[in-house]
Design a protein around this motif. Structure first.
Motif, mmCIF file in Angstrom:
data_model
loop_
_atom_site.group_PDB
_atom_site.id
_atom_site.type_symbol
_atom_site.label_atom_id
_atom_site.label_comp_id
_atom_site.label_asym_id
_atom_site.label_seq_id
_atom_site.Cartn_x
_atom_site.Cartn_y
_atom_site.Cartn_z
ATOM 1 N N ASP A 194 -5.666 5.576 -5.122
ATOM 2 C CA ASP A 194 -4.422 4.280 -4.799
ATOM 3 C C ASP A 194 -4.765 4.135 -5.922
ATOM 4 O O ASP A 194 -5.471 3.448 -6.948
ATOM 5 C CB ASP A 194 -4.820 3.463 -4.008
ATOM 6 N N TYR B 294 6.538 11.076 -4.662
ATOM 7 C CA TYR B 294 5.892 9.122 -4.586
ATOM 8 C C TYR B 294 5.713 9.199 -3.620
ATOM 9 O O TYR B 294 6.349 9.569 -2.317
ATOM 10 C CB TYR B 294 7.688 9.174 -6.066
ATOM 11 N N TYR C 45 6.166 -1.208 -3.750
ATOM 12 C CA TYR C 45 4.894 -0.234 -4.994
ATOM 13 C C TYR C 45 5.071 1.002 -4.724
ATOM 14 O O TYR C 45 5.736 1.624 -4.016
ATOM 15 C CB TYR C 45 3.309 -0.914 -4.247
ATOM 16 N N ARG C 46 4.731 1.436 -5.600
ATOM 17 C CA ARG C 46 5.168 3.138 -6.124
ATOM 18 C C ARG C 46 3.748 3.950 -6.776
ATOM 19 O O ARG C 46 3.293 3.304 -7.432
ATOM 20 C CB ARG C 46 5.954 3.294 -6.939
ATOM 21 N N MET C 47 3.746 5.176 -6.088
ATOM 22 C CA MET C 47 2.747 5.783 -6.468
ATOM 23 C C MET C 47 2.875 6.965 -6.842
ATOM 24 O O MET C 47 3.482 7.545 -5.848
ATOM 25 C CB MET C 47 1.139 5.526 -6.005
ATOM 26 N N SER D 34 -1.178 2.660 -7.122
ATOM 27 C CA SER D 34 -0.276 2.343 -7.060
ATOM 28 C C SER D 34 -0.087 1.150 -7.735
ATOM 29 O O SER D 34 -0.432 -0.209 -7.892
ATOM 30 C CB SER D 34 -0.197 1.513 -5.467
ATOM 31 N N ARG E 190 5.822 8.977 1.737
ATOM 32 C CA ARG E 190 6.073 9.662 0.085
ATOM 33 C C ARG E 190 6.440 11.015 0.832
ATOM 34 O O ARG E 190 6.925 11.472 1.638
ATOM 35 C CB ARG E 190 4.282 9.715 -0.108
ATOM 36 N N SER F 122 4.807 2.925 4.310
ATOM 37 C CA SER F 122 4.193 3.512 3.668
ATOM 38 C C SER F 122 5.557 5.033 3.684
ATOM 39 O O SER F 122 5.314 5.517 5.228
ATOM 40 C CB SER F 122 2.807 3.944 2.638
ATOM 41 N N TYR G 283 5.838 5.022 -2.115
ATOM 42 C CA TYR G 283 6.251 4.003 -1.725
ATOM 43 C C TYR G 283 5.392 3.307 -0.455
ATOM 44 O O TYR G 283 5.529 3.780 0.704
ATOM 45 C CB TYR G 283 7.750 4.174 -1.764
ATOM 46 N N ARG G 284 5.306 2.452 -0.822
ATOM 47 C CA ARG G 284 4.804 1.118 -0.153
ATOM 48 C C ARG G 284 5.195 0.118 0.098
ATOM 49 O O ARG G 284 5.528 -1.160 -0.850
ATOM 50 C CB ARG G 284 2.882 1.286 -0.318
#
Length: 258
Positions: free
Chosen positions: A93, A129, A78-80, A95, A149, A147, A131-132
């Motif tokens: 969140d 960014y 997942y990306r946020m 994401s 970032r 996770s 990432y999880r």
């Protein structure tokens, strides 16, 4: 015998039976028997390589309870995105699912021993960014996630023209130094990448330590086999390691007697 007396005897017998059953085995609250869940992937690391982000992690081998992980099927990544100036980018969140990595079909992922990596090209400078990575099993159970970032910076200057020659079981490379980088950018060295024609560059360079000078000799080659190379300049910017875009050179073939 009166009916109310018969009912009383039955009630007493039931109470005695329940008391006997409750005394058997281990005392305490009942717990549902659940299957072990995968542990989080260790060593999740983010690398900026020019205009892309490399995400890599280690495949877990244990469940959260310490037992052996036997039926791992893949990972959901997942990306946020967030504003690097925010005090708490993880307070919300937003994401989105970036990619599913199936261990049996690594179409857009690279595996080297127990390390996996994917590349995210949809990134923009001055944006952070997160990432999880969450493992999942063949039965659909999702384990603990890891996770990481970091902000994405404008790509720093790349090396100049790369030259090379193929010798006897040796490829000798040299290149021009890059132009001066932005303020606070310190040139650490150079990463060298090698690939076979028609194949993509691997995510990791062939030199374990960055080359301090603009040259490199590759002894891990075979004669009469074509190779292609790319060179990235590696910088330290505000404590973050950032690579430039790759400057490539055409096909080089080492030969005996050269």
């Amino acid at each position: 015998m009166p009916k109310h007396f018969t009912k009383s005897l039955i009630l007493v017998a039931l109470l005695l039976l329940l008391a006997t059953l409750s005394g058997c085995g281990r005392k305490g609250p009942l717990r549902p028997l659940g299957k072990p869940m995968p542990a989080a992937p260790p060593d999740l690391v983010l690398h900026q390589q020019g205009g892309r982000m490399l995400i890599e992690w280690t495949i877990p081998t244990r469940n959260q309870d310490g037992s052996e992980l036997k039926n791992l099927e893949g990972f959901r990544v997942y990306r946020m995105d967030y504003d690097p100036a925010e005090d708490c980018p993880e307070c919300r969140d937003t994401s989105i699912l970036l990619q599913i990595v199936d261990l049996d079909y690594l179409l857009e992922a690279d595996r080297s021993d127990d390390r996996l990596s994917i590349v995210d090209y949809e990134v923009e400078p001055a944006t952070g960014y997160r990432y999880r990575v969450a493992p999942y099993t063949g039965s659909g159970r999702v384990g603990a996630s890891a996770s990481a970032r970091r902000p994405f910076l404008p790509p720093p200057p790349a090396p100049g023209r790369v030259a090379g020659e193929g010798l006897d079981r040796l490829v000798r490379l040299s290149w021009e130094k890059p132009l001066p980088g932005p303020p606070l950018a310190e040139l650490v060295g150079y990463h060298v990448y090698r690939r076979a024609p028609g194949a993509p560059f691997p995510p990791r360079p062939i030199n374990i330590e960055p080359a301090a000078e603009p040259r490199y000799e590759d002894f891990e080659v075979q004669n009469d086999q074509p190779y292609r190379y790319g060179v990235r300049a590696l910088y330290s910017i505000g404590g973050l390691r950032v690579e430039s875009i790759a400057v490539e050179i055409g096909e080089i073939v080492p030969r005996e007697g050269q």
